[in-house]
Design an enzyme around this catalytic site. Structure first.
Site, short mmCIF file in Angstrom:
data_model
loop_
_atom_site.label_atom_id
_atom_site.label_comp_id
_atom_site.label_asym_id
_atom_site.label_seq_id
_atom_site.Cartn_x
_atom_site.Cartn_y
_atom_site.Cartn_z
N SER A 12 59.35 41.24 31.24
CA SER A 12 60.70 41.28 31.80
C SER A 12 61.18 39.88 32.19
O SER A 12 62.37 39.57 32.08
CB SER A 12 60.78 42.24 32.99
N ASN A 13 60.25 39.02 32.61
CA ASN A 13 60.66 37.64 32.91
C ASN A 13 61.03 36.89 31.64
O ASN A 13 61.97 36.09 31.64
CB ASN A 13 59.55 36.92 33.68
N MET A 89 48.22 36.87 32.45
CA MET A 89 47.22 37.37 33.39
C MET A 89 45.85 36.71 33.22
O MET A 89 44.83 37.30 33.53
CB MET A 89 47.10 38.90 33.25
N HIS A 108 55.01 33.82 40.45
CA HIS A 108 54.02 34.65 41.17
C HIS A 108 54.76 35.60 42.10
O HIS A 108 55.68 35.18 42.82
CB HIS A 108 53.07 33.74 41.97
C1 GRF Z 1 55.62 39.31 37.39
O1 GRF Z 1 55.82 40.06 38.55
C2 GRF Z 1 55.03 37.97 37.70
O2 GRF Z 1 55.31 37.51 38.97
C3 GRF Z 1 53.55 38.21 37.61
O3 GRF Z 1 53.40 39.15 36.58
C4 GRF Z 1 54.58 39.93 36.48
C5 GRF Z 1 54.99 39.91 35.03
O4 GRF Z 1 56.03 40.80 34.77
N1 GRF Z 1 52.84 36.97 37.39
P1 GRF Z 1 56.77 40.76 33.36
O5 GRF Z 1 55.70 40.87 32.28
O6 GRF Z 1 57.54 39.50 33.26
O7 GRF Z 1 57.64 41.98 33.37
#
Ligand code: GRF
Length: 218
Positions: A12-13, A89, A108
């Site tokens: 999603s980011n 991750m 984070h």
């Molecule tokens: C986010 O909440 C970020 O802070 C953490 O992992 C999550 C990733 O979410 N490091 P996405 O894959 O971007 O939806």
């Protein structure tokens, strides 16, 4: 500014970065998206937008340092100015850190230095804090210990569980991460041994730090 995004999950980011770039609100081009997981939905998101993807899976390498070296080489082929960890991750190793020293940032889901590592939202709920949020920071050899560039806060509500808090935090991540990448692209944030932020960003940060505003859906 050419960037490479590393992602392991839903992406999603990554989606927020793509949307901001497409809207002209983020001065960057995504040259490559790399995942450690072949099944990461982030890869499909990138492919749907025509962005080159690559998988560098630890299971394909004899050990962690061989994986790290392969990752650093694949990212380097894209010649990025900045590497963005967006839900990646795994801890990046010394070869990747050395190849892009001070030019790797991470988002984070907690207000660092509180609650580093896994499960930031769960740690916040367990600690019964009233405010949490997200942090964009430079990656160093520690776990979520590098210099903090920007933060956005959200309230922790009495009825929150981990998914509801994480969802609220992600809404501000989706605003903050593209804003920070844009600021780096425009030279408003200078990376290096001691990152510096232009004064105007601190004024802007004051509004991002308001829980009422940060809690709104994006
Ligand atoms: C986010 O909440 C970020 O802070 C953490 O992992 C999550 C990733 O979410 N490091 P996405 O894959 O971007 O939806």
């Amino acid at each position: 500014m050419k960037i490479v995004v590393l992602a392991s999950g839903g992406g999603s980011n990554l989606g927020a970065l793509i949307a901001a770039i497409d809207a002209g609100a983020c001065a960057a081009t995504i040259a490559l998206v790399v995942s450690d997981k072949p099944s990461a939905p982030a890869l499909a998101r990138a492919e749907a937008r025509g962005i080159t993807t690559a998988v560098v899976s630890p299971s394909s390498f004899v050990d962690r340092s061989a994986w790290d070296l392969a990752l650093s080489k694949r990212v380097a082929e894209a010649q990025p100015s900045l590497v963005v960890l967006a839900g990646f991750m795994r801890i990046v190793g010394p070869a990747t850190l050395a190849a892009f020293a001070g030019r790797i940032i991470n988002v984070h889901p907690a207000l660092l230095p509180s609650f580093p590592g896994k499960d930031g939202p769960a740690q916040a709920i367990a600690a019964r804090v009233r405010i949490s949020g997200c942090t964009v920071h430079v990656v160093d050899e520690g776990i979520d210990t590098g210099p903090i560039l920007a933060q956005a806060a959200v309230p922790v509500l009495p009825e929150d569980d981990v998914p509801s808090l994480h969802a609220r935090i992600q809404r501000v991540e989706h605003q903050l991460l593209p804003r920070v990448v844009d600021a780096i692209g425009k030279g408003q944030i200078l990376l290096g041994a001691r990152p510096t932020l232009s004064a105007s960003l601190f004024d802007e940060g004051a509004s991002l730090l308001s829980p009422s505003r940060a809690g709104q859906a994006s």
